[in-house]
Design a protein around this motif. Structure first.
Motif, PDB file in Angstrom:
ATOM      1  N   GLN A 134       1.064  -1.234  -0.061  1.00 29.97           N
ATOM      2  CA  GLN A 134       0.000  -0.050   0.070  1.00 29.97           C
ATOM      3  C   GLN A 134       1.041   1.305  -0.197  1.00 29.97           C
ATOM      4  O   GLN A 134       0.666   2.292  -0.985  1.00 29.97           O
ATOM      5  CB  GLN A 134      -1.258  -0.158   0.731  1.00 29.97           C
ATOM      6  CG  GLN A 134      -1.984   1.454   1.772  1.00 29.97           C
ATOM      7  CD  GLN A 134      -2.794   1.294   0.466  1.00 29.97           C
ATOM      8  OE1 GLN A 134      -3.670   0.748   0.079  1.00 29.97           O
ATOM      9  NE2 GLN A 134      -2.324   1.927  -0.594  1.00 29.97           N
ATOM     10  N   LYS A 146       3.768   1.665  -0.903  1.00 28.14           N
ATOM     11  CA  LYS A 146       4.419   1.876  -2.250  1.00 28.14           C
ATOM     12  C   LYS A 146       3.712   2.081  -3.032  1.00 28.14           C
ATOM     13  O   LYS A 146       4.253   2.580  -4.343  1.00 28.14           O
ATOM     14  CB  LYS A 146       5.590   0.356  -2.313  1.00 28.14           C
ATOM     15  CG  LYS A 146       5.891   0.232  -4.163  1.00 28.14           C
ATOM     16  CD  LYS A 146       7.097   1.034  -4.100  1.00 28.14           C
ATOM     17  CE  LYS A 146       7.772   0.711  -5.938  1.00 28.14           C
ATOM     18  NZ  LYS A 146       8.432   2.036  -5.846  1.00 28.14           N
ATOM     19  N   ALA A 147       2.261   1.879  -3.052  1.00 25.59           N
ATOM     20  CA  ALA A 147       1.687   2.712  -4.280  1.00 25.59           C
ATOM     21  C   ALA A 147       1.279   3.756  -4.027  1.00 25.59           C
ATOM     22  O   ALA A 147       1.354   5.050  -5.048  1.00 25.59           O
ATOM     23  CB  ALA A 147       0.074   1.957  -4.235  1.00 25.59           C
ATOM     24  N   TRP A 148       1.116   4.754  -2.727  1.00 26.73           N
ATOM     25  CA  TRP A 148       0.991   5.907  -2.091  1.00 26.73           C
ATOM     26  C   TRP A 148       2.252   6.949  -2.966  1.00 26.73           C
ATOM     27  O   TRP A 148       1.954   7.886  -3.024  1.00 26.73           O
ATOM     28  CB  TRP A 148       0.852   6.777  -1.110  1.00 26.73           C
ATOM     29  CG  TRP A 148      -0.446   5.699  -0.835  1.00 26.73           C
ATOM     30  CD1 TRP A 148      -1.707   5.468  -1.442  1.00 26.73           C
ATOM     31  CD2 TRP A 148      -1.242   5.070   0.602  1.00 26.73           C
ATOM     32  NE1 TRP A 148      -2.535   5.048  -0.568  1.00 26.73           N
ATOM     33  CE2 TRP A 148      -2.481   4.907   0.466  1.00 26.73           C
ATOM     34  CE3 TRP A 148      -0.478   4.818   2.096  1.00 26.73           C
ATOM     35  CZ2 TRP A 148      -3.380   4.521   1.990  1.00 26.73           C
ATOM     36  CZ3 TRP A 148      -1.360   4.458   2.759  1.00 26.73           C
ATOM     37  CH2 TRP A 148      -2.955   4.001   3.056  1.00 26.73           C
ATOM     38  N   THR A 149       3.445   5.615  -3.108  1.00 29.06           N
ATOM     39  CA  THR A 149       4.564   7.053  -2.774  1.00 29.06           C
ATOM     40  C   THR A 149       4.841   6.713  -4.641  1.00 29.06           C
ATOM     41  O   THR A 149       5.121   7.844  -4.980  1.00 29.06           O
ATOM     42  CB  THR A 149       5.420   5.658  -2.222  1.00 29.06           C
ATOM     43  OG1 THR A 149       5.393   5.453  -0.639  1.00 29.06           O
ATOM     44  CG2 THR A 149       7.615   6.621  -2.948  1.00 29.06           C
ATOM     45  N   ASP A 150       4.581   5.739  -4.834  1.00 28.34           N
ATOM     46  CA  ASP A 150       4.412   6.111  -6.586  1.00 28.34           C
ATOM     47  C   ASP A 150       3.274   7.182  -7.311  1.00 28.34           C
ATOM     48  O   ASP A 150       2.994   7.458  -8.410  1.00 28.34           O
ATOM     49  CB  ASP A 150       4.069   4.826  -7.236  1.00 28.34           C
ATOM     50  CG  ASP A 150       5.378   3.792  -7.263  1.00 28.34           C
ATOM     51  OD1 ASP A 150       6.274   3.773  -6.939  1.00 28.34           O
ATOM     52  OD2 ASP A 150       5.291   2.538  -7.357  1.00 28.34           O
ATOM     53  N   ALA A 151       2.192   7.346  -5.931  1.00 25.06           N
ATOM     54  CA  ALA A 151       1.558   8.366  -6.792  1.00 25.06           C
ATOM     55  C   ALA A 151       1.692   9.645  -6.608  1.00 25.06           C
ATOM     56  O   ALA A 151       0.314  10.520  -6.954  1.00 25.06           O
ATOM     57  CB  ALA A 151      -0.022   7.603  -6.195  1.00 25.06           C
ATOM     58  N   GLY A 152       2.435   9.595  -5.778  1.00 23.15           N
ATOM     59  CA  GLY A 152       3.335  11.200  -5.758  1.00 23.15           C
ATOM     60  C   GLY A 152       2.932  11.481  -4.497  1.00 23.15           C
ATOM     61  O   GLY A 152       2.769  12.474  -3.695  1.00 23.15           O
ATOM     62  N   LEU A 153       2.447  11.046  -3.217  1.00 24.55           N
ATOM     63  CA  LEU A 153       1.882  11.190  -2.139  1.00 24.55           C
ATOM     64  C   LEU A 153       2.729  11.776  -1.172  1.00 24.55           C
ATOM     65  O   LEU A 153       2.390  11.949   0.339  1.00 24.55           O
ATOM     66  CB  LEU A 153       0.646  10.431  -1.865  1.00 24.55           C
ATOM     67  CG  LEU A 153      -0.534   9.974  -2.688  1.00 24.55           C
ATOM     68  CD1 LEU A 153      -1.504   9.370  -2.260  1.00 24.55           C
ATOM     69  CD2 LEU A 153      -1.370  11.657  -2.575  1.00 24.55           C
ATOM     70  N   GLU A 164      -8.726   3.413   1.921  1.00 24.62           N
ATOM     71  CA  GLU A 164      -9.228   4.555   1.737  1.00 24.62           C
ATOM     72  C   GLU A 164      -9.238   5.561   1.899  1.00 24.62           C
ATOM     73  O   GLU A 164      -9.122   7.234   1.517  1.00 24.62           O
ATOM     74  CB  GLU A 164     -10.787   4.014   0.671  1.00 24.62           C
ATOM     75  CG  GLU A 164     -10.361   2.993   0.584  1.00 24.62           C
ATOM     76  CD  GLU A 164     -10.659   1.380   0.872  1.00 24.62           C
ATOM     77  OE1 GLU A 164     -10.114   1.161   1.863  1.00 24.62           O
ATOM     78  OE2 GLU A 164     -10.202   0.311   0.282  1.00 24.62           O
ATOM     79  N   GLU A 207      -5.964   7.644   2.168  1.00 23.75           N
ATOM     80  CA  GLU A 207      -5.644   7.921   1.074  1.00 23.75           C
ATOM     81  C   GLU A 207      -6.169   9.130   0.606  1.00 23.75           C
ATOM     82  O   GLU A 207      -5.038  10.178   0.512  1.00 23.75           O
ATOM     83  CB  GLU A 207      -5.930   6.573   0.064  1.00 23.75           C
ATOM     84  CG  GLU A 207      -5.137   7.712  -1.728  1.00 23.75           C
ATOM     85  CD  GLU A 207      -5.462   6.356  -2.656  1.00 23.75           C
ATOM     86  OE1 GLU A 207      -5.359   5.427  -2.612  1.00 23.75           O
ATOM     87  OE2 GLU A 207      -5.327   6.919  -3.782  1.00 23.75           O
ATOM     88  N   ARG A 233      -3.416  13.004   0.065  1.00 20.55           N
ATOM     89  CA  ARG A 233      -4.137  13.057  -1.000  1.00 20.55           C
ATOM     90  C   ARG A 233      -4.379  15.208  -1.106  1.00 20.55           C
ATOM     91  O   ARG A 233      -3.977  16.049  -1.008  1.00 20.55           O
ATOM     92  CB  ARG A 233      -5.292  13.091  -2.585  1.00 20.55           C
ATOM     93  CG  ARG A 233      -4.802  12.035  -2.901  1.00 20.55           C
ATOM     94  CD  ARG A 233      -6.053  11.742  -3.541  1.00 20.55           C
ATOM     95  NE  ARG A 233      -5.861   9.957  -4.271  1.00 20.55           N
ATOM     96  CZ  ARG A 233      -4.716  10.100  -5.575  1.00 20.55           C
ATOM     97  NH1 ARG A 233      -4.403  10.746  -5.384  1.00 20.55           N
ATOM     98  NH2 ARG A 233      -4.060   8.888  -5.848  1.00 20.55           N
TER      99      ARG A 233
END
Ligand code: C2E
Ligand code: CA
Ligand code: CA
Ligand code: CA
Length: 279
Positions: free
Chosen positions: A100, A102-109, A267, A270, A274
């Motif tokens: 999770q 890693k996904a947030w990091t990749d999404a620029g968060l 969710e 996130e 954001r």
């Protein structure tokens, strides 16, 4: 477990009987839950007092039980520890949390960290290093973004084992936090022996700070000494503005508690991230 014949139940008080039956039932459904993958991770943000931004989060496991609803760890972790099922749960939480983040990091968060609770038994199993390596490999998350939280029990059971293990874990780049500090038996001077990065002050000490109480003096002393030992300090159970202001004034590094946010679903977490990324 042994099955008892009809009348034998009479030897037990109704309370004991239902407790035993419930225990057996829970153990069975815990095994099923592992099989069906019913564990989910909620996240509670950690806020830096210096930047007033979310810099990380703690992963807190919940069991999405098919009939009982969402169960909190107090309802099943003790049994999971007793039955040894805890190591599978630890593995699942590590895997979900690292994937999770890693996904947030990749999404620029943001380059945040996630902290995962490690039960004392896991240290003696001898596979903690592999567990961490596996989770980092599978997720692709940077080791710098992973933190583990251990209680004093884990340290004191076998201090030499803990010290050597902690050195290897830190060499990987993973940080180590001492959880629930103040509730165990170790003293701060003991702590010098252990390679620790973070000290989490237990919420029982935070409850009354900011009012006229000696807990304030204790928390102040813990922060000062932890800083002198080169550790960062996290305060848990921060519920009020009084708590917050006291901790800010005493130069605590990070706060965690209902004042900032309750533990929330991935969710909801996130959304918080954001919002912050836009600010
Ligand atoms: P903990 O590690 O001390 O986690 C903090 C607990 O305090 C969480 O309860 C959290 O919801 C609660 N909390 C956070 N902020 C506040 C606040 O402002 N006020 C109050 N009163 N409470 C607050 P939770 O999620 O029920 O977890 C309870 C315990 O279960 C955790 O205590 C931890 O020891 C254990 N646990 C949770 N997740 C895991 C896990 O994945 N693995 C293992 N082995 N244990 C876990
Ligand atoms: Ca914890
Ligand atoms: Ca804690
Ligand atoms: Ca606790």
């Amino acid at each position: 477990a042994k099955r008892l014949g009809g009348n034998q139940w009479r030897r037990y008080s109704p309370d004991m009987r239902s407790a035993t039956v419930e225990q057996l039932h829970l153990e069975n459904s815990l095994r099923k839950a592992i099989f069906r993958d019913e564990f989910i991770v909620h996240y509670q943000p950690k806020l830096s007092l210096a930047s007033q931004r979310i810099v990380g989060m703690e992963a807190l496991v919940r069991w999405q039980h098919p009939t009982l609803g969402l169960l909190h760890p107090g309802k099943f972790i003790p049994l999971a520890e007793e039955t040894g099922l805890i190591s599978v749960i630890t593995e699942r939480v590590l895997s979900q949390a690292t994937t999770q983040l890693k996904a947030w990091t990749d999404a620029g968060l943001g380059k945040l960290h996630v902290a995962v609770n490690i039960p004392p038994q896991q240290l003696h199993k001898g596979n903690l290093l592999q567990l961490l390596e596996q989770a980092l490999d599978d997720s692709g998350l940077s080791a710098k973004q992973l933190e583990i939280e251990l209680t004093e029990t884990s340290l004191m059971d076998d201090p030499d084992l803990a010290i050597s293990l902690f050195k290897q874990i830190r060499r990987m780049g993973v940080s180590i936090a001492l959880d629930d500090f103040g509730t165990g038996y170790s003293s701060l001077s003991h702590l010098r022996r252990f390679p620790l990065d973070i000290l989490k002050i237990d919420q029982s000490f935070i409850r009354d700070v900011g009012t006229q109480n000696e807990d304030g003096a204790i928390v102040r002393a813990i922060i000062t000494m932890a800083h002198e030992l080169g550790m960062k300090v996290v305060a848990e159970g921060v519920e009020t503005r009084e708590h917050y202001h006291f901790l800010e004034q005493e130069r605590c590094d990070i706060v965690q508690g209902y004042l900032i946010s309750r533990p929330v679903t991935a969710e909801a977490m996130e959304l918080l991230l954001r919002e912050q990324a836009l600010a």
